[in-house]
Design an enzyme around this catalytic site. Structure first.
Site, PDB file in Angstrom:
ATOM      1  N   GLY A  65      66.264  36.095 120.483  1.00 54.15           N
ATOM      2  CA  GLY A  65      66.720  36.456 121.774  1.00 54.15           C
ATOM      3  C   GLY A  65      68.370  37.141 121.595  1.00 54.15           C
ATOM      4  O   GLY A  65      69.388  36.860 122.723  1.00 54.15           O
ATOM      5  N   ARG A 115      70.816  40.292 124.321  1.00 51.46           N
ATOM      6  CA  ARG A 115      71.755  40.000 125.551  1.00 51.46           C
ATOM      7  C   ARG A 115      72.457  38.598 125.434  1.00 51.46           C
ATOM      8  O   ARG A 115      72.139  37.711 124.689  1.00 51.46           O
ATOM      9  CB  ARG A 115      71.047  40.135 126.692  1.00 51.46           C
ATOM     10  CG  ARG A 115      69.994  39.244 127.284  1.00 51.46           C
ATOM     11  CD  ARG A 115      69.298  39.681 128.499  1.00 51.46           C
ATOM     12  NE  ARG A 115      69.052  38.365 129.266  1.00 51.46           N
ATOM     13  CZ  ARG A 115      68.250  38.217 130.243  1.00 51.46           C
ATOM     14  NH1 ARG A 115      67.915  39.413 130.860  1.00 51.46           N
ATOM     15  NH2 ARG A 115      67.838  37.154 130.755  1.00 51.46           N
ATOM     16  N   VAL A 152      58.673  34.637 120.245  1.00 53.01           N
ATOM     17  CA  VAL A 152      58.692  33.645 119.386  1.00 53.01           C
ATOM     18  C   VAL A 152      57.668  32.478 119.791  1.00 53.01           C
ATOM     19  O   VAL A 152      57.666  31.589 118.853  1.00 53.01           O
ATOM     20  CB  VAL A 152      59.969  32.944 119.470  1.00 53.01           C
ATOM     21  CG1 VAL A 152      61.237  34.013 118.882  1.00 53.01           C
ATOM     22  CG2 VAL A 152      60.588  32.532 120.659  1.00 53.01           C
ATOM     23  N   SER A 155      70.947  22.537 124.774  1.00 54.34           N
ATOM     24  CA  SER A 155      71.577  22.301 126.002  1.00 54.34           C
ATOM     25  C   SER A 155      72.129  21.303 126.288  1.00 54.34           C
ATOM     26  O   SER A 155      71.582  20.107 126.022  1.00 54.34           O
ATOM     27  CB  SER A 155      70.639  22.883 127.210  1.00 54.34           C
ATOM     28  OG  SER A 155      71.345  22.915 128.550  1.00 54.34           O
ATOM     29  N   TYR A 158      62.726  22.099 131.299  1.00 53.31           N
ATOM     30  CA  TYR A 158      63.897  22.779 130.290  1.00 53.31           C
ATOM     31  C   TYR A 158      64.701  21.838 129.532  1.00 53.31           C
ATOM     32  O   TYR A 158      64.550  21.812 128.292  1.00 53.31           O
ATOM     33  CB  TYR A 158      64.764  23.585 131.102  1.00 53.31           C
ATOM     34  CG  TYR A 158      66.050  24.235 130.603  1.00 53.31           C
ATOM     35  CD1 TYR A 158      65.723  25.596 129.999  1.00 53.31           C
ATOM     36  CD2 TYR A 158      67.289  23.881 130.324  1.00 53.31           C
ATOM     37  CE1 TYR A 158      66.788  26.026 129.156  1.00 53.31           C
ATOM     38  CE2 TYR A 158      68.251  24.337 129.973  1.00 53.31           C
ATOM     39  CZ  TYR A 158      68.179  25.452 129.092  1.00 53.31           C
ATOM     40  OH  TYR A 158      69.214  26.174 128.720  1.00 53.31           O
ATOM     41  N   LYS A 183      64.736  21.313 125.409  1.00 49.27           N
ATOM     42  CA  LYS A 183      66.138  20.908 124.862  1.00 49.27           C
ATOM     43  C   LYS A 183      66.253  19.621 124.185  1.00 49.27           C
ATOM     44  O   LYS A 183      66.931  19.624 122.955  1.00 49.27           O
ATOM     45  CB  LYS A 183      67.437  21.388 125.706  1.00 49.27           C
ATOM     46  CG  LYS A 183      67.030  22.693 126.323  1.00 49.27           C
ATOM     47  CD  LYS A 183      67.309  23.945 125.221  1.00 49.27           C
ATOM     48  CE  LYS A 183      67.350  25.308 125.746  1.00 49.27           C
ATOM     49  NZ  LYS A 183      67.450  26.199 124.550  1.00 49.27           N
ATOM     50  N   ILE A 191      77.397  28.522 130.711  1.00 48.94           N
ATOM     51  CA  ILE A 191      78.034  29.855 129.991  1.00 48.94           C
ATOM     52  C   ILE A 191      77.587  30.775 130.946  1.00 48.94           C
ATOM     53  O   ILE A 191      76.342  31.166 131.329  1.00 48.94           O
ATOM     54  CB  ILE A 191      77.474  29.855 128.690  1.00 48.94           C
ATOM     55  CG1 ILE A 191      77.378  28.463 127.876  1.00 48.94           C
ATOM     56  CG2 ILE A 191      78.126  31.074 128.146  1.00 48.94           C
ATOM     57  CD1 ILE A 191      78.860  28.329 127.509  1.00 48.94           C
TER      58      ILE A 191
HETATM   59  P1  NAI Z   1      69.310  35.092 128.483  1.00 45.79           P
HETATM   60  O1  NAI Z   1      68.326  34.723 129.502  1.00 45.79           O
HETATM   61  O2  NAI Z   1      70.540  35.911 128.896  1.00 45.79           O
HETATM   62  O3  NAI Z   1      68.983  35.369 126.979  1.00 45.79           O
HETATM   63  C1  NAI Z   1      67.845  34.720 126.505  1.00 45.79           C
HETATM   64  C2  NAI Z   1      67.399  35.651 125.284  1.00 45.79           C
HETATM   65  O4  NAI Z   1      66.111  35.186 125.074  1.00 45.79           O
HETATM   66  C3  NAI Z   1      66.869  37.127 126.073  1.00 45.79           C
HETATM   67  O5  NAI Z   1      67.221  38.113 125.051  1.00 45.79           O
HETATM   68  C4  NAI Z   1      65.070  37.025 125.992  1.00 45.79           C
HETATM   69  O6  NAI Z   1      64.593  38.290 125.898  1.00 45.79           O
HETATM   70  C5  NAI Z   1      65.099  36.024 124.790  1.00 45.79           C
HETATM   71  N1  NAI Z   1      63.793  35.522 124.811  1.00 45.79           N
HETATM   72  C6  NAI Z   1      63.282  34.925 126.116  1.00 45.79           C
HETATM   73  N2  NAI Z   1      62.010  34.280 125.760  1.00 45.79           N
HETATM   74  C7  NAI Z   1      61.539  34.928 124.450  1.00 45.79           C
HETATM   75  C8  NAI Z   1      60.495  35.001 123.617  1.00 45.79           C
HETATM   76  N3  NAI Z   1      59.383  34.251 123.966  1.00 45.79           N
HETATM   77  N4  NAI Z   1      60.651  35.700 122.407  1.00 45.79           N
HETATM   78  C9  NAI Z   1      61.700  36.210 122.128  1.00 45.79           C
HETATM   79  N5  NAI Z   1      62.819  36.157 122.847  1.00 45.79           N
HETATM   80  C10 NAI Z   1      62.679  35.635 123.971  1.00 45.79           C
HETATM   81  O7  NAI Z   1      70.066  33.535 128.340  1.00 45.79           O
HETATM   82  P2  NAI Z   1      71.292  33.007 127.431  1.00 45.79           P
HETATM   83  O8  NAI Z   1      72.151  32.255 128.633  1.00 45.79           O
HETATM   84  O9  NAI Z   1      72.215  34.140 126.739  1.00 45.79           O
HETATM   85  O10 NAI Z   1      70.802  31.912 126.647  1.00 45.79           O
HETATM   86  C11 NAI Z   1      70.594  31.678 125.348  1.00 45.79           C
HETATM   87  C12 NAI Z   1      70.385  30.426 124.795  1.00 45.79           C
HETATM   88  O11 NAI Z   1      71.181  29.558 125.178  1.00 45.79           O
HETATM   89  C13 NAI Z   1      68.961  29.914 125.503  1.00 45.79           C
HETATM   90  O12 NAI Z   1      68.079  29.318 124.664  1.00 45.79           O
HETATM   91  C14 NAI Z   1      69.511  29.120 126.687  1.00 45.79           C
HETATM   92  O13 NAI Z   1      68.502  27.998 127.080  1.00 45.79           O
HETATM   93  C15 NAI Z   1      70.730  28.386 126.078  1.00 45.79           C
HETATM   94  N6  NAI Z   1      71.681  27.873 127.000  1.00 45.79           N
HETATM   95  C16 NAI Z   1      72.309  28.885 128.017  1.00 45.79           C
HETATM   96  C17 NAI Z   1      73.072  28.287 128.701  1.00 45.79           C
HETATM   97  C18 NAI Z   1      73.812  28.963 129.794  1.00 45.79           C
HETATM   98  O14 NAI Z   1      74.817  28.480 130.624  1.00 45.79           O
HETATM   99  N7  NAI Z   1      73.616  30.284 129.965  1.00 45.79           N
HETATM  100  C19 NAI Z   1      73.516  26.728 128.902  1.00 45.79           C
HETATM  101  C20 NAI Z   1      72.940  26.091 127.724  1.00 45.79           C
HETATM  102  C21 NAI Z   1      72.000  26.727 126.815  1.00 45.79           C
END
Ligand code: NAI
Length: 245
Positions: A14, A17, A67, A145, A158, A162, A191
């Site tokens: 992921g 972005r 994934v 998370s 979710y 997590k 975040i």
């Molecule tokens: P985002 O939505 O901006 O990025 C998530 C990334 O995961 C994207 O690039 C997407 O294409 C990729 N992705 C989703 N499903 C996929 C799959 N099946 N196979 C391959 N790639 C896949 O989210 P963000 O905010 O950058 O989150 C990143 C991680 O951090 C996630 O696991 C999220 O749960 C975790 N997180 C985020 C928080 C936040 O406040 N933004 C808080 C706590 C945890």
């Protein structure tokens, strides 16, 4: 602590972005070569690789891979090994939300989130571990998370995924520690990314002791710390402005 990751290869899921993108730049800035795993946005993944190469002088390659699919992950990890020779760091960052109140939640909402967030990490760890074992070295970092630590209304799927990552992290850490492989988790709070785009006016934000949302770079700094922290394993590091203390 200034660490060099020259000669190391990091796989980040992921990474096209948000937090994953910030992790790619952070590890590249420390000298690591980067395998960017992304779900669908090829242009974004290529842009991240290009920035790793031009700004930090490392090798970076994009890999489209869902994934949630065991066999696809196997093929992708094999391809990464062919391309880079080996790898040393795995960051399981790919994740999705499908928030709904429990009374409204469909089976598919639950399965989709568990398949990506929890089974996705299992698939990656499962297929990377052989290489880590042969190298007698490996570092796994799972992005959990605070939802998984303290729960959150509307996020039972979710939060379960997590929380599952925390159990996965600690079991893998105990199992692989004697082989020189560490496994840790990071539990971010709120975040600023596309995932939290619609939270700007959420009253929950007023409960953050440090008074603001975090930046993706705050999580990336924690990844770099854990990647270099040779005596730390099985830890869950909150990067949350204090909201889950
Ligand atoms: P985002 O939505 O901006 O990025 C998530 C990334 O995961 C994207 O690039 C997407 O294409 C990729 N992705 C989703 N499903 C996929 C799959 N099946 N196979 C391959 N790639 C896949 O989210 P963000 O905010 O950058 O989150 C990143 C991680 O951090 C996630 O696991 C999220 O749960 C975790 N997180 C985020 C928080 C936040 O406040 N933004 C808080 C706590 C945890």
């Amino acid at each position: 602590m200034v660490i060099s990751m020259k000669g190391k290869v990091a796989i980040i899921t992921g990474a096209s972005r948000g937090i994953g993108e910030a992790v790619a730049y952070k590890l590249a800035s420390l000298g690591a070569d980067i395998a960017v795993i992304y779900a669908g946005n090829t242009a974004a993944a290529e842009r991240v690789c290009e920035k790793c190469k031009t700004e930090y002088g490392v090798t970076a390659r994009p890999y489209q891979c869902n994934v949630a699919e065991f066999e696809t992950v196997k093929d992708t990890v094999e391809q990464i090994k062919k391309d880079f020779g080996t790898f040393h760091i795995l960051v399981n960052n790919a994740g999705i939300t499908r928030d709904k109140l429990i009374a409204m939640m469909k089976e598919d909402d639950f399965d989709a989130v568990l398949d990506t967030n929890l089974k996705g990490a299992f698939h990656m760890i499962r297929h990377c571990t052989g290489t880590f074992l042969r190298n007698k070295e490996g570092c796994i970092i799972n992005i959990s998370s605070v939802s998984g630590l303290i729960g959150n209304p509307g996020q039972s799927n979710y939060a379960a995924s997590k929380a599952g990552l925390v159990g996965l992290t600690k079991s893998v850490a105990k199992e692989l520690a004697p082989k020189g492989i560490r496994c840790n988790a990071i539990a971010p709070g709120f975040i600023k990314t596309d995932m939290t785009d619609d939270l700007a006016d959420n009253p929950l934000l007023q409960m953050i002791p440090l008074g603001k949302m975090g930046e993706p770079e705050d999580v990336a700094d924690a990844v770099a710390y854990l990647a270099g922290a040779k005596y730390v394993t099985g830890e869950v590091l909150r990067i949350d402005g204090g909201i889950a203390m």
